[in-house]
Design a protein around this motif. Sequence first.
Motif, PDB file in Angstrom:
ATOM      1  N   SER A  23       0.847  -1.194   0.000  1.00 22.36           N
ATOM      2  CA  SER A  23       0.000   0.000   0.000  1.00 22.36           C
ATOM      3  C   SER A  23       0.880   1.240   0.000  1.00 22.36           C
ATOM      4  O   SER A  23       2.010   1.229   0.483  1.00 22.36           O
ATOM      5  N   HIS A  80      -4.375   5.340  -2.679  1.00 21.23           N
ATOM      6  CA  HIS A  80      -5.431   6.357  -2.613  1.00 21.23           C
ATOM      7  C   HIS A  80      -5.497   7.140  -3.922  1.00 21.23           C
ATOM      8  O   HIS A  80      -6.571   7.432  -4.416  1.00 21.23           O
ATOM      9  N   VAL A 130      -4.871   4.488   3.761  1.00 19.09           N
ATOM     10  CA  VAL A 130      -4.533   3.340   2.915  1.00 19.09           C
ATOM     11  C   VAL A 130      -3.710   2.311   3.685  1.00 19.09           C
ATOM     12  O   VAL A 130      -3.826   1.099   3.448  1.00 19.09           O
TER      13      VAL A 130
END
Length: 247
Positions: free
Chosen positions: A41, A64, A223
């Motif tokens: 992420s 994101h 995230v």
Amino acid sequence: MASRQDIMKVLDLWLEPGRFQDYCPNGLQVEGKEEIRKIVSGVTASQALIDAAISVGADMILVHHGYFWKGEGQRITGIKKARLQKLLAHDLNLVAYHLPLDDHPEYGNNAQLARVLGFAEAAPLDGLVWSGRMEPALSVEEFARHVASRLGREPLHVGQGRERIERVAWCTGAAQGFIGTALDSGADAYLSGEISEPTTHAAREAGIHYFACGHHATERYGVQALGEALARACDLEHRFIDCDNPV
């Protein structure tokens, strides 16, 4: 390990992207391998994040800020070509959630920023703007130092208002335009990621403290929390990689 299809079902169930009129497609943006063992992420699907994900053997990147924003050029050239070429060559899935991640009551950027900054009674105020309390109330200087120590960067403070900050409103990213919502709520201070030229005048003239804390700095946490939850739910490896951005 889990299938891409099962992972997407979990994410879409949690984040409900169909509720949002967004600036980009939410969910799977670039299709890669079917079986997923490791996810990385990060805030933005930059070349640096792609290269880092490849280096640690990731099968999926969760971000994101993804691709295919409204109004951008449609040609696959230059930076866009290089990024997509790397993803496709390594069979890497790219998954992005924009407004659904800002909004989520647990994993969302606003919820997670409240956790990081220690705001009490944190809850949605209006739309994407949240509100809460700083307990105990801090002087303006103490509040700025608190934010800097938690986020790892000095916020830009403009405006003026009460000598102590207790009631706080915030919205991560480029949400300086919502300062009016913060004013209407009676907040002592409003926090967001970025600042525009009119923001300074609005804060000074309306009597509110505004803190521009960094777009990237305010959106690192949602995230990451989402990736950790997804790893637990789907039996995956997860690693958050922070490609620093001063903005």
